[in-house]
Design a protein around this motif. Structure first.
Motif, PDB file in Angstrom:
ATOM      1  N   UNK A  80       0.821  -1.203   0.000  1.00  0.00           N
ATOM      2  CA  UNK A  80       0.000   0.000   0.000  1.00  0.00           C
ATOM      3  C   UNK A  80       0.856   1.255   0.000  1.00  0.00           C
ATOM      4  N   UNK A  81       2.059   1.178   0.579  1.00  0.00           N
ATOM      5  CA  UNK A  81       2.971   2.322   0.484  1.00  0.00           C
ATOM      6  C   UNK A  81       3.263   2.649  -0.974  1.00  0.00           C
ATOM      7  N   UNK A  82       3.334   1.629  -1.804  1.00  0.00           N
ATOM      8  CA  UNK A  82       3.651   1.810  -3.220  1.00  0.00           C
ATOM      9  C   UNK A  82       2.421   2.086  -4.081  1.00  0.00           C
ATOM     10  N   UNK A  83       1.224   1.991  -3.501  1.00  0.00           N
ATOM     11  CA  UNK A  83      -0.011   2.100  -4.275  1.00  0.00           C
ATOM     12  C   UNK A  83      -0.339   3.546  -4.643  1.00  0.00           C
ATOM     13  N   UNK A  84      -1.151   3.721  -5.694  1.00  0.00           N
ATOM     14  CA  UNK A  84      -1.657   5.038  -6.040  1.00  0.00           C
ATOM     15  C   UNK A  84      -2.632   5.502  -4.955  1.00  0.00           C
ATOM     16  N   UNK A  85      -2.749   6.824  -4.788  1.00  0.00           N
ATOM     17  CA  UNK A  85      -3.630   7.413  -3.780  1.00  0.00           C
ATOM     18  C   UNK A  85      -4.607   8.376  -4.453  1.00  0.00           C
ATOM     19  N   UNK A  86      -5.800   8.490  -3.871  1.00  0.00           N
ATOM     20  CA  UNK A  86      -6.792   9.446  -4.358  1.00  0.00           C
ATOM     21  C   UNK A  86      -7.160  10.402  -3.227  1.00  0.00           C
ATOM     22  N   UNK A  87      -7.233  11.691  -3.546  1.00  0.00           N
ATOM     23  CA  UNK A  87      -7.524  12.726  -2.564  1.00  0.00           C
ATOM     24  C   UNK A  87      -8.586  13.678  -3.103  1.00  0.00           C
ATOM     25  N   UNK A  88      -9.322  14.282  -2.183  1.00  0.00           N
ATOM     26  CA  UNK A  88     -10.093  15.474  -2.481  1.00  0.00           C
ATOM     27  C   UNK A  88      -9.441  16.617  -1.714  1.00  0.00           C
ATOM     28  N   UNK A  89      -9.250  17.743  -2.393  1.00  0.00           N
ATOM     29  CA  UNK A  89      -8.481  18.829  -1.801  1.00  0.00           C
ATOM     30  C   UNK A  89      -9.069  20.173  -2.206  1.00  0.00           C
ATOM     31  N   UNK A  90      -8.821  21.171  -1.364  1.00  0.00           N
ATOM     32  CA  UNK A  90      -9.200  22.546  -1.692  1.00  0.00           C
ATOM     33  C   UNK A  90      -7.961  23.424  -1.603  1.00  0.00           C
ATOM     34  N   UNK A 210      -7.516  22.294   2.534  1.00  0.00           N
ATOM     35  CA  UNK A 210      -8.208  21.067   2.934  1.00  0.00           C
ATOM     36  C   UNK A 210      -7.661  19.906   2.134  1.00  0.00           C
ATOM     37  N   UNK A 211      -7.470  18.762   2.815  1.00  0.00           N
ATOM     38  CA  UNK A 211      -7.005  17.551   2.139  1.00  0.00           C
ATOM     39  C   UNK A 211      -7.661  16.350   2.796  1.00  0.00           C
ATOM     40  N   UNK A 212      -8.296  15.541   1.991  1.00  0.00           N
ATOM     41  CA  UNK A 212      -8.965  14.334   2.486  1.00  0.00           C
ATOM     42  C   UNK A 212      -8.638  13.166   1.558  1.00  0.00           C
ATOM     43  N   UNK A 213      -8.042  12.116   2.113  1.00  0.00           N
ATOM     44  CA  UNK A 213      -7.695  10.952   1.292  1.00  0.00           C
ATOM     45  C   UNK A 213      -8.899  10.023   1.207  1.00  0.00           C
ATOM     46  N   UNK A 214      -9.283   9.692  -0.006  1.00  0.00           N
ATOM     47  CA  UNK A 214     -10.466   8.862  -0.223  1.00  0.00           C
ATOM     48  C   UNK A 214     -10.150   7.468  -0.749  1.00  0.00           C
ATOM     49  N   UNK A 215      -8.907   7.239  -1.188  1.00  0.00           N
ATOM     50  CA  UNK A 215      -8.568   5.930  -1.712  1.00  0.00           C
ATOM     51  C   UNK A 215      -7.086   5.634  -1.608  1.00  0.00           C
ATOM     52  N   UNK A 216      -6.773   4.369  -1.318  1.00  0.00           N
ATOM     53  CA  UNK A 216      -5.395   3.868  -1.315  1.00  0.00           C
ATOM     54  C   UNK A 216      -5.420   2.556  -2.077  1.00  0.00           C
ATOM     55  N   UNK A 217      -4.833   2.549  -3.275  1.00  0.00           N
ATOM     56  CA  UNK A 217      -4.948   1.356  -4.105  1.00  0.00           C
ATOM     57  C   UNK A 217      -6.413   1.068  -4.383  1.00  0.00           C
ATOM     58  N   UNK A 246      -5.997 -10.320   3.144  1.00  0.00           N
ATOM     59  CA  UNK A 246      -5.890 -10.218   1.692  1.00  0.00           C
ATOM     60  C   UNK A 246      -6.645  -9.024   1.109  1.00  0.00           C
ATOM     61  N   UNK A 247      -7.279  -8.211   1.956  1.00  0.00           N
ATOM     62  CA  UNK A 247      -7.849  -6.953   1.463  1.00  0.00           C
ATOM     63  C   UNK A 247      -6.763  -6.056   0.886  1.00  0.00           C
ATOM     64  N   UNK A 248      -5.522  -6.233   1.349  1.00  0.00           N
ATOM     65  CA  UNK A 248      -4.396  -5.455   0.838  1.00  0.00           C
ATOM     66  C   UNK A 248      -3.921  -5.942  -0.526  1.00  0.00           C
TER      67      UNK A 248
END
Length: 320
Positions: A80-90, A210-217, A246-248
């Motif tokens: 997960x450290x290597x995974x793409x991340x998704x954020x919502x930000x202002x 503002x920064x909110x992470x909505x997805x990791x991988x 195995x969710x990871x």
């Protein structure tokens, strides 16, 4: 899940809280103002877990998805450290700060003369492979010391630009001078630096408010839980929030072994891949896979290459 049971704390005479052997993944919705490590400590204490770790830090200013690993799941946190991340930000246009976010003092103010269309156009230029210069207020180290220590001492050190990938970038709302956007990016991307660079492209500067992470991988906030909810719950309810180990690994192809092959795999032996998987053309030349026994228990992760299934990391205990 099992619990250890030392009866007292050494020299205190007080009962010692038993620590549990717990395997699983907690999708935590971290609040603003709490460091990732503090969030981990609180969750570990609530679960009374013997072993836990997180999958990459989320700044105190940021909220959102922080996957926490317990027990055997910690072996796969690097994925997960290597995974793409998704954020919502202002971001707020027109003001630059010392830190690139709302925690720092303003260092420059400029008029915002651009319109929404210009902001959209500027954002499109940051999609794809870009080069970012890491911010001074970051945990990256120079000569063994984090950059933020130099910054707090009023020193600026030279930093080399690093290539990162912006996979998707879209505007959610525009109420100038504030612009809210969603970004999916590769590991190592600084969203506050992205906001600053967009502001510079517009000629007015910007900082992140503002920064909110909505997805990791493949993991999302949909099944995440807050610390307040965990605090109010009993053990059984807390345990129900845990995802299996195995969710990871959900993006990895799966291989199922029979009893004999499982035994050999768990002893670290390489196995002939052609005898295990009939059609693996879609995997490519080299592929990491998740491996199960015929009882559906996760055995670990292996590399499938050159006709061989080679064990990489094994799960010692049963997944939750």
């Amino acid at each position: 899940m099992t619990a250890s049971s030392s009866p007292t704390q050494a020299g205190s005479g007080r009962p010692k809280v038993p620590r549990r052997l717990l395997d699983g993944v907690l999708l935590l919705d971290k609040p603003v103002g709490l460091s990732s490590n503090d969030a981990l400590i609180r969750a570990k204490r609530l679960y009374r877990a013997k072993k836990a770790g997180h999958t990459g830090t989320l700044d105190p200013l940021a909220s959102g998805l922080l996957p926490l690993c317990f027990g055997e799941a910690t072996k796969f946190s690097q994925d997960l450290l290597d995974a793409d991340k998704t954020y919502e930000a202002t971001m707020r246009l027109g003001i630059r700060t010392a830190t690139g976010d709302a925690e720092g003092d303003a260092v420059e103010t400029r008029d915002v003369t651009c319109a929404e269309a210009a902001v959209r156009d500027a954002m499109t230029k940051f999609v794809g492979d870009i080069v970012q210069v890491p911010p001074m207020y970051s945990a990256l180290k120079r000569d063994g010391k984090p950059l933020y220590e130099y910054a707090r001492a009023g020193q600026v050190v030279e930093r080399e630009g690093r290539q990162v990938t912006i996979l998707a970038l879209e505007m959610i709302a525009c109420d100038l001078p504030d612009v809210t956007f969603r970004v999916t990016c590769s590991k190592g991307t600084y969203v506050r630096t992205l906001a600053e660079d967009i502001g510079e492209a517009l000629g007015c500067g910007a900082h992140l408010v503002m920064l909110r992470r909505t997805g990791v991988g493949a993991l999302t906030l949909e099944h995440a839980v807050t610390l307040d909810t965990l605090s109010d719950a009993d053990d059984a309810t807390r345990d129900a929030w845990l995802q299996p180990v195995d969710a990871l690994l959900s993006t990895f192809p799966a291989v199922t072994l029979d009893d004999e092959a499982s035994r050999r795999f768990m002893h670290g032996q390489r196995l002939p891949l052609n005898e295990l998987v009939a059609d693996r053309a879609q995997w490519g030349e080299v592929q990491r896979v998740r491996v199960y026994g015929d009882d559906a228990r996760l055995l670990g992760v292996a590399k499938a290459a050159n006709g061989v299934l080679a064990p990489e990391r094994l799960v010692v205990s049963a997944a939750t």
